[in-house]
Structure formats: structure tokens, C-alpha cells
Design a protein around this motif. Sequence first.
Motif, PDB file in Angstrom:
ATOM      1  N   PRO A 123     -24.846  -2.984  -5.410  1.00 39.48           N
ATOM      2  CA  PRO A 123     -24.255  -4.172  -5.781  1.00 39.48           C
ATOM      3  C   PRO A 123     -23.236  -4.001  -7.058  1.00 39.48           C
ATOM      4  O   PRO A 123     -22.125  -4.596  -6.842  1.00 39.48           O
ATOM      5  CB  PRO A 123     -25.611  -4.957  -6.780  1.00 39.48           C
ATOM      6  N   ALA A 124     -23.348  -2.828  -7.783  1.00 40.85           N
ATOM      7  CA  ALA A 124     -22.230  -2.686  -8.655  1.00 40.85           C
ATOM      8  C   ALA A 124     -20.980  -2.308  -7.948  1.00 40.85           C
ATOM      9  O   ALA A 124     -19.954  -2.650  -8.219  1.00 40.85           O
ATOM     10  CB  ALA A 124     -22.480  -1.589  -9.640  1.00 40.85           C
ATOM     11  N   ILE A 125     -20.961  -1.509  -6.753  1.00 41.51           N
ATOM     12  CA  ILE A 125     -19.945  -0.991  -6.097  1.00 41.51           C
ATOM     13  C   ILE A 125     -19.376  -2.320  -5.186  1.00 41.51           C
ATOM     14  O   ILE A 125     -18.030  -2.507  -5.185  1.00 41.51           O
ATOM     15  CB  ILE A 125     -20.301  -0.232  -4.885  1.00 41.51           C
ATOM     16  N   SER A 126     -20.304  -3.208  -4.816  1.00 42.23           N
ATOM     17  CA  SER A 126     -19.928  -4.461  -4.043  1.00 42.23           C
ATOM     18  C   SER A 126     -19.052  -5.415  -5.344  1.00 42.23           C
ATOM     19  O   SER A 126     -18.216  -5.893  -4.880  1.00 42.23           O
ATOM     20  CB  SER A 126     -21.130  -5.238  -3.649  1.00 42.23           C
ATOM     21  N   ALA A 127     -19.600  -5.358  -6.632  1.00 43.78           N
ATOM     22  CA  ALA A 127     -19.026  -6.232  -7.460  1.00 43.78           C
ATOM     23  C   ALA A 127     -17.457  -5.769  -7.699  1.00 43.78           C
ATOM     24  O   ALA A 127     -16.551  -6.454  -7.826  1.00 43.78           O
ATOM     25  CB  ALA A 127     -19.675  -5.984  -8.739  1.00 43.78           C
ATOM     26  N   ARG A 128     -17.308  -4.513  -7.876  1.00 41.77           N
ATOM     27  CA  ARG A 128     -15.885  -3.862  -7.970  1.00 41.77           C
ATOM     28  C   ARG A 128     -15.039  -4.212  -6.959  1.00 41.77           C
ATOM     29  O   ARG A 128     -13.936  -4.672  -7.077  1.00 41.77           O
ATOM     30  CB  ARG A 128     -16.110  -2.373  -8.087  1.00 41.77           C
ATOM     31  N   ILE A 129     -15.385  -3.909  -5.558  1.00 44.52           N
ATOM     32  CA  ILE A 129     -14.440  -4.426  -4.491  1.00 44.52           C
ATOM     33  C   ILE A 129     -14.205  -5.952  -4.700  1.00 44.52           C
ATOM     34  O   ILE A 129     -12.984  -6.324  -4.161  1.00 44.52           O
ATOM     35  CB  ILE A 129     -15.261  -3.935  -3.232  1.00 44.52           C
ATOM     36  N   ALA A 130     -15.183  -6.626  -4.838  1.00 44.41           N
ATOM     37  CA  ALA A 130     -15.123  -8.260  -4.739  1.00 44.41           C
ATOM     38  C   ALA A 130     -14.100  -8.587  -5.950  1.00 44.41           C
ATOM     39  O   ALA A 130     -13.017  -9.437  -5.718  1.00 44.41           O
ATOM     40  CB  ALA A 130     -16.304  -8.775  -5.131  1.00 44.41           C
ATOM     41  N   ALA A 131     -14.251  -8.024  -7.266  1.00 50.62           N
ATOM     42  CA  ALA A 131     -13.398  -7.938  -8.380  1.00 50.62           C
ATOM     43  C   ALA A 131     -11.822  -7.703  -7.852  1.00 50.62           C
ATOM     44  O   ALA A 131     -10.979  -8.439  -8.186  1.00 50.62           O
ATOM     45  CB  ALA A 131     -13.685  -7.496  -9.380  1.00 50.62           C
ATOM     46  N   LEU A 132     -11.706  -6.587  -7.255  1.00 50.08           N
ATOM     47  CA  LEU A 132     -10.204  -6.236  -6.906  1.00 50.08           C
ATOM     48  C   LEU A 132      -9.583  -7.059  -5.640  1.00 50.08           C
ATOM     49  O   LEU A 132      -8.465  -7.292  -5.766  1.00 50.08           O
ATOM     50  CB  LEU A 132     -10.374  -4.771  -6.110  1.00 50.08           C
ATOM     51  N   GLU A 133     -10.475  -7.570  -4.790  1.00 47.83           N
ATOM     52  CA  GLU A 133     -10.055  -8.475  -3.874  1.00 47.83           C
ATOM     53  C   GLU A 133      -9.788  -9.866  -4.345  1.00 47.83           C
ATOM     54  O   GLU A 133      -8.978 -10.301  -4.066  1.00 47.83           O
ATOM     55  CB  GLU A 133     -11.338  -8.861  -2.602  1.00 47.83           C
ATOM     56  N   GLU A 164      -8.708 -10.398  -7.671  1.00 42.00           N
ATOM     57  CA  GLU A 164      -7.583 -10.208  -8.286  1.00 42.00           C
ATOM     58  C   GLU A 164      -6.104  -9.911  -7.339  1.00 42.00           C
ATOM     59  O   GLU A 164      -5.216 -10.514  -7.625  1.00 42.00           O
ATOM     60  CB  GLU A 164      -7.520  -8.645  -9.105  1.00 42.00           C
ATOM     61  N   LEU A 165      -6.287  -9.189  -6.172  1.00 42.57           N
ATOM     62  CA  LEU A 165      -5.147  -9.280  -5.330  1.00 42.57           C
ATOM     63  C   LEU A 165      -5.053 -10.382  -4.380  1.00 42.57           C
ATOM     64  O   LEU A 165      -4.044 -10.553  -3.446  1.00 42.57           O
ATOM     65  CB  LEU A 165      -5.348  -8.020  -4.494  1.00 42.57           C
ATOM     66  N   ASN A 166      -6.025 -11.114  -4.217  1.00 38.48           N
ATOM     67  CA  ASN A 166      -6.131 -12.372  -3.221  1.00 38.48           C
ATOM     68  C   ASN A 166      -6.076 -11.889  -1.820  1.00 38.48           C
ATOM     69  O   ASN A 166      -5.325 -12.492  -0.860  1.00 38.48           O
ATOM     70  CB  ASN A 166      -5.123 -13.295  -3.654  1.00 38.48           C
ATOM     71  N   VAL A 167      -6.579 -10.533  -1.319  1.00 33.42           N
ATOM     72  CA  VAL A 167      -6.744 -10.107  -0.086  1.00 33.42           C
ATOM     73  C   VAL A 167      -8.203  -9.744   0.337  1.00 33.42           C
ATOM     74  O   VAL A 167      -9.173  -9.592  -0.726  1.00 33.42           O
ATOM     75  CB  VAL A 167      -5.806  -9.213   0.133  1.00 33.42           C
ATOM     76  N   LYS A 168      -8.434  -9.598   1.489  1.00 38.85           N
ATOM     77  CA  LYS A 168      -9.837  -9.276   2.054  1.00 38.85           C
ATOM     78  C   LYS A 168      -9.215  -7.601   2.322  1.00 38.85           C
ATOM     79  O   LYS A 168      -8.439  -7.144   2.844  1.00 38.85           O
ATOM     80  CB  LYS A 168     -10.098  -9.767   3.217  1.00 38.85           C
ATOM     81  N   LEU A 169     -10.148  -6.495   1.811  1.00 40.38           N
ATOM     82  CA  LEU A 169      -9.887  -5.269   1.926  1.00 40.38           C
ATOM     83  C   LEU A 169     -11.036  -4.487   2.908  1.00 40.38           C
ATOM     84  O   LEU A 169     -10.331  -3.597   3.448  1.00 40.38           O
ATOM     85  CB  LEU A 169     -10.096  -4.451   0.448  1.00 40.38           C
ATOM     86  N   PHE A 170     -12.131  -5.000   3.088  1.00 34.18           N
ATOM     87  CA  PHE A 170     -12.773  -4.370   4.011  1.00 34.18           C
ATOM     88  C   PHE A 170     -13.530  -5.329   4.960  1.00 34.18           C
ATOM     89  O   PHE A 170     -13.629  -6.382   4.695  1.00 34.18           O
ATOM     90  CB  PHE A 170     -14.034  -3.524   3.054  1.00 34.18           C
ATOM     91  N   VAL A 171     -13.991  -4.870   6.264  1.00 34.31           N
ATOM     92  CA  VAL A 171     -14.833  -5.340   7.160  1.00 34.31           C
ATOM     93  C   VAL A 171     -16.158  -4.771   7.561  1.00 34.31           C
ATOM     94  O   VAL A 171     -15.926  -3.416   7.604  1.00 34.31           O
ATOM     95  CB  VAL A 171     -13.859  -5.876   8.285  1.00 34.31           C
ATOM     96  N   ARG A 172     -17.308  -5.287   7.050  1.00 31.16           N
ATOM     97  CA  ARG A 172     -18.541  -4.747   7.485  1.00 31.16           C
ATOM     98  C   ARG A 172     -18.884  -5.237   8.786  1.00 31.16           C
ATOM     99  O   ARG A 172     -19.169  -6.643   9.132  1.00 31.16           O
ATOM    100  CB  ARG A 172     -19.405  -4.673   6.433  1.00 31.16           C
ATOM    101  N   ASP A 173     -19.128  -4.445   9.775  1.00 35.34           N
ATOM    102  CA  ASP A 173     -19.950  -4.742  11.136  1.00 35.34           C
ATOM    103  C   ASP A 173     -20.890  -3.566  11.260  1.00 35.34           C
ATOM    104  O   ASP A 173     -21.209  -2.818  10.776  1.00 35.34           O
ATOM    105  CB  ASP A 173     -18.962  -5.107  12.005  1.00 35.34           C
ATOM    106  N   LYS A 174     -21.582  -3.869  12.552  1.00 37.78           N
ATOM    107  CA  LYS A 174     -22.395  -2.790  13.044  1.00 37.78           C
ATOM    108  C   LYS A 174     -22.206  -1.478  13.152  1.00 37.78           C
ATOM    109  O   LYS A 174     -22.612  -0.548  12.942  1.00 37.78           O
ATOM    110  CB  LYS A 174     -23.238  -3.250  14.381  1.00 37.78           C
ATOM    111  N   ARG A 175     -20.580  -1.207  13.339  1.00 41.17           N
ATOM    112  CA  ARG A 175     -20.266   0.136  13.274  1.00 41.17           C
ATOM    113  C   ARG A 175     -19.911   0.625  11.970  1.00 41.17           C
ATOM    114  O   ARG A 175     -19.784   1.926  11.766  1.00 41.17           O
ATOM    115  CB  ARG A 175     -18.833   0.026  14.275  1.00 41.17           C
TER     116      ARG A 175
END
Length: 295
Positions: A30-40, A42-53
Motif C-alpha cells: 500500500p505504501a508503494i501504491s500511495a507513492r505512485i499515486a502521489a506522483l501521478e 502531481e504530474l497529472n498523468v497515468k504512469l502504470f497499467v496493471r493487467d493479467k500480464r
Amino acid sequence: MRLANLNTFLTVARLGSFHAAAAQLHASQPAISARIAALEEELNVKLFVRDKRGTHLTSRGTQLLPYAEKLLAISREMRAQLDDDTPERGTIRVGIADTLAHLWLAKLLATWHDEHPLIAFELIVDTTSSLIEQLKSSELDLALMVADEHPLPSFVSEPLCSYPQCWVASPLIQGVEQVKTLQDLSNYQILSFTRRSRPWQYLNELFRPLGEQAPVIHSCSSVPSLLSLVEQGVGVAFMPEPLVHSAIANADLVALESLPKAPPLNFCCAWRLDDDRILPRLLTDTARKMIRNQQ
């Protein structure tokens, strides 16, 4: 922007997994997800896509990747420099425009030497156009010069200081205090910097509408010589105000207040983009702080 968030972004991108990044960084998922969410956010962009692969970078994430790597590399270098008890040695070649040299060179060198006592400074006083060419050919490591109106490719350029420009003349010139217009100036010789300088270009455009009635403009690359010429009454000078402030205060020169006001003359510090040393930036920060405190 927090470096911890950028480091988390790089770790997730490299490992392709939030879970693996959490394990490597000794943090909860959850801490890792929170850091990525905060960065996204701040930059107003989506950085990662998570799927089955797995977890993949978006196009914006791919764009961010090299910048994040550079920022973290600079941070590591900075920490290494600051943690190193051994003073840096060597020679750094610094070019400086004549106006700045006349105003600040002695204090700059003293301040730089105090901070970097084992560095030898090779100082070159020259025109801005020449300093740019010397930077391009790697003859200089850092230049303090007039700022270009457009970004210079392959250079890092940071603002240094800005000075108003003014018209001055010697009180020895009879009737010069009555000069009010550009037409009045046509009766006098004009003194300024070299042809490729920003002040000379401004004057050339200013007098263009006068056509054949435009005054003669004498150019000079040396500030001390230019000051001597105007104080001896050779002509009316157009110069940065700090160069003539004391002469005006002492009544050795008079300011011609009624003439057109020019835009300020901006100065910058510049070094090559491929120079990854931290020293040019440290010298720039010191110079900016010193000049600001002295004004």
C-alpha cells in the motif's frame, strides 16, 4: 517532487511489479501504491497499467523514465560531493562578460576560493558572443554573460541578475542636460558596447526610424575604457545603471532621464548540457546569492 516517489517509480518500472518493488524497498505494497499515486497526481498523468500480464509503463511513464533517472543520479552525485571530506581539486575555466567582471569579479573570486580552496580559476573576460563560442568548443566550463532571448541548445542556462540601462553624459558637454528626444541625440556621438551586444542592437533599432539623421554609434568592448570616454565628454553613453551609479552620485556624470527607457539587461550563468559535474551549478548558486546580497 519527492525523490522517494521517483525512486519508487523507477523500482516498479525496473521490476515490473508493485509487490517486488515493496520487497526491495522494504515497504508495504500500500505504501508503494500511495507513492505512485502521489506522483501521478502531481504530474497529472497515468504512469502504470496493471493487467493479467503484470505492471507496464504507459507512454507518459516511458517519457518520465529518463528524467527520473537523471534527477536521482544528480541527487546521488550531490550527496557524494557533500559527504566527501576531500576538497575538490583541479582547474575550472570561467568566462565572464565585462560588465559583470567590472562589478563583481574580485568578490566572486574571493567567495569561490573560500568555498573551493583547492580549485584554480582560469578567468576569461570577453564579450557574450565570444563566450558562447568558447562554451560550444569546450574552451570554457562556465560562462557568466548576457542572457539570450531564446534558449541556447546544448546549454544549461540559469538566471543570474538583471540591471536597468540608462543614458548618461559628462556635465562637461555644454547643453547636454537639455537632451529630451531621440532627435536631440542626433547632435551627439553615442557610446555603447560592441556591435553584436544586446545594448548595441537595441540602439540600432531605436535609431533606425531616424534614417540618415541617426547619430553615430561608437562601440567599445572594455567597460573601463567606455567609462573613461563618457567621463571625458566624448559622447552620450548607453550603459547598465550599476556601472555609472557612483559617477552619477558624485556628479561626474548626469543621467538623461527624459530619453526612452530601455528594457533591463538580463544576465545568466551557462554551462554545457553534457557536463555532468555539480561544480558549475554550485558556482552559479554562489554567484547568484552573493550578487543578490550585495544589491
